[in-house]
Design an enzyme around this catalytic site. Structure first.
Site, short mmCIF file in Angstrom:
data_model
loop_
_atom_site.label_atom_id
_atom_site.label_comp_id
_atom_site.label_asym_id
_atom_site.label_seq_id
_atom_site.Cartn_x
_atom_site.Cartn_y
_atom_site.Cartn_z
N LYS A 116 0.98 -1.28 -0.03
CA LYS A 116 0.11 -0.05 0.08
C LYS A 116 0.89 1.58 -0.06
O LYS A 116 1.82 1.40 0.77
CB LYS A 116 -0.79 -0.16 1.12
CG LYS A 116 -2.03 1.32 1.20
CD LYS A 116 -3.03 1.20 2.38
CE LYS A 116 -2.28 1.72 3.68
NZ LYS A 116 -2.13 3.01 3.79
N ASP A 160 -3.40 4.35 -1.92
CA ASP A 160 -4.17 4.69 -0.79
C ASP A 160 -4.31 6.38 -1.20
O ASP A 160 -3.75 6.94 0.02
CB ASP A 160 -4.09 4.26 0.53
CG ASP A 160 -4.65 4.79 1.54
OD1 ASP A 160 -6.14 5.01 1.59
OD2 ASP A 160 -4.28 4.36 2.70
N LYS A 220 -7.22 8.25 -1.15
CA LYS A 220 -8.71 8.62 -0.70
C LYS A 220 -9.23 9.87 -1.28
O LYS A 220 -9.24 11.06 -0.94
CB LYS A 220 -8.65 9.04 0.81
CG LYS A 220 -8.18 7.93 1.57
CD LYS A 220 -8.30 8.01 3.02
CE LYS A 220 -7.89 6.73 3.98
NZ LYS A 220 -6.26 6.71 3.83
N ASP A 228 -13.56 14.83 -4.38
CA ASP A 228 -13.88 16.02 -5.20
C ASP A 228 -15.33 16.19 -5.71
O ASP A 228 -15.87 15.28 -5.73
CB ASP A 228 -12.55 16.31 -5.88
CG ASP A 228 -12.12 17.91 -6.17
OD1 ASP A 228 -13.30 18.87 -6.39
OD2 ASP A 228 -11.05 18.47 -6.19
N THR A 236 -11.49 5.77 10.72
CA THR A 236 -11.48 5.08 12.30
C THR A 236 -10.93 6.20 13.06
O THR A 236 -11.12 6.17 14.33
CB THR A 236 -10.63 3.83 12.25
OG1 THR A 236 -9.30 4.26 11.64
CG2 THR A 236 -11.21 2.78 11.78
N ARG A 255 3.22 -1.18 11.00
CA ARG A 255 4.15 -1.47 11.83
C ARG A 255 4.44 -2.80 12.26
O ARG A 255 5.72 -3.13 12.48
CB ARG A 255 4.10 -0.49 12.78
CG ARG A 255 4.24 1.14 12.49
CD ARG A 255 3.66 2.21 13.43
NE ARG A 255 2.29 2.09 13.32
CZ ARG A 255 1.37 2.71 13.92
NH1 ARG A 255 1.81 3.60 14.83
NH2 ARG A 255 0.09 2.57 13.72
O1 C5P Z 1 1.12 0.61 11.33
P1 C5P Z 1 -0.28 0.25 11.06
O2 C5P Z 1 -0.42 -1.23 11.15
O3 C5P Z 1 -1.02 0.94 12.36
O4 C5P Z 1 -0.66 0.91 9.73
C1 C5P Z 1 -2.08 0.87 9.11
C2 C5P Z 1 -2.19 1.37 7.90
O5 C5P Z 1 -3.73 1.52 7.37
C3 C5P Z 1 -1.71 3.06 7.93
O6 C5P Z 1 -0.97 3.30 6.53
C4 C5P Z 1 -2.64 3.72 8.00
O7 C5P Z 1 -2.77 5.06 7.56
C5 C5P Z 1 -3.90 2.87 7.63
N1 C5P Z 1 -5.16 3.26 7.81
C6 C5P Z 1 -5.50 2.95 9.21
N2 C5P Z 1 -6.69 3.14 9.52
C7 C5P Z 1 -7.83 3.65 8.50
C8 C5P Z 1 -7.55 3.71 7.32
C9 C5P Z 1 -6.14 3.50 6.80
O8 C5P Z 1 -4.71 2.40 9.88
N3 C5P Z 1 -9.02 3.81 8.86
#
Ligand code: C5P
Length: 231
Positions: free
Chosen positions: A31, A58, A60, A63, A118, A210
């Site tokens: 992603k 991603d 998003k 517009d 979220t 992460r």
């Molecule tokens: O590091 P981590 O596992 O928390 O990363 C989750 C990824 O998913 C990040 O790129 C974050 O921006 C994305 N994301 C999220 N919650 C959302 C939409 C996207 O954590 N509702």
């Protein structure tokens, strides 16, 4: 179809390639978010495609329909595998996006809608956005709008994926971030599930950042995600 998507939340192409080089012959689905795309431009997509990765871009989009339609047609030519927009842009905007994304031969990347982020609490949704009701109902309503517009699915919390599937059908895709190993750090994510729970809930793709990118051994962490989620 089920797969693990690694969130490559890196600041530069150099850092991204250094990370992905560790995977050798493995070519994980990745992603690319706003940070990396705005830093490196479409070239990062072309280079990752050339290396054989599938790409969820991603960005998003949100517009007026005509602008989103034209932007989507550019992303389609970039040959990404999955991209997204905000369902809040209305059904008309989502339909225009789908049209823009569709190539001359009828094929197109997977198109997903973001429902409520979220990071938005029910209280903020009521007070800042003046949207009444339960946040879960709003998520399901936006998902139904996405389905009406002919989209393929939504990005949502794994804890919402069951409701979305119940309302929109099991073939309507759910792509879920907020994944943590049972023995791992939660970080700033609040509502999390393990890859095993995500599989039990029936989500289609998990997005993992992460727990893989910050792991001592990212390849082992990725393989563990695959084993727990895909089996
Ligand atoms: O590091 P981590 O596992 O928390 O990363 C989750 C990824 O998913 C990040 O790129 C974050 O921006 C994305 N994301 C999220 N919650 C959302 C939409 C996207 O954590 N509702």
């Amino acid at each position: 179809m089920k797969d693990v998507i690694i969130a490559c939340d890196f600041a530069s192409a150099e850092e991204t390639f250094r990370f992905l080089d560790r995977f050798g012959e493995l070519r994980p689905y990745v992603k690319i978010g706003m940070e990396l795309y705005y830093a490196e431009g479409p070239q990062i997509v072309r280079e990752l495609k050339r290396r054989g990765h599938k790409i969820f871009l991603d960005l998003k989009l949100h517009d007026i329909p005509n602008t989103v339609k034209k932007a989507m047609s550019v992303l389609s030519r970039l040959d990404v595998d999955m991209c997204n927009l905000h369902a809040a842009g209305t059904i008309a905007m989502m339909e225009a996006a789908r049209e823009g994304l569709t190539r001359a031969d009828g094929s197109r990347p997977i198109l997903l809608a973001v429902t409520q982020l979220t990071s938005t609490s029910e209280e903020r949704m009521h007070e800042d956005l003046l949207i009444e009701g339960k946040i879960g109902d709003v998520v399901v309503h936006y998902a139904q709008n996405a389905r009406k517009a002919g989209l393929d699915g939504v990005v949502c919390s794994p804890l919402e994926a069951g409701m979305v599937k119940a309302a929109c059908g099991k073939d309507f895709l759910t792509v879920t971030p907020g994944i943590r190993f049972a023995d791992g750090a939660v970080g700033d994510q609040v509502r999390v599930t393990t890859p095993v729970q995500a599989r039990e809930i029936g989500t289609d793709f998990i997005v993992v950042g992460r727990p893989i990118t910050a792991a001592e051994n990212p390849v082992a962490a990725y393989k563990r995600c695959l084993a727990e989620f895909v089996g």
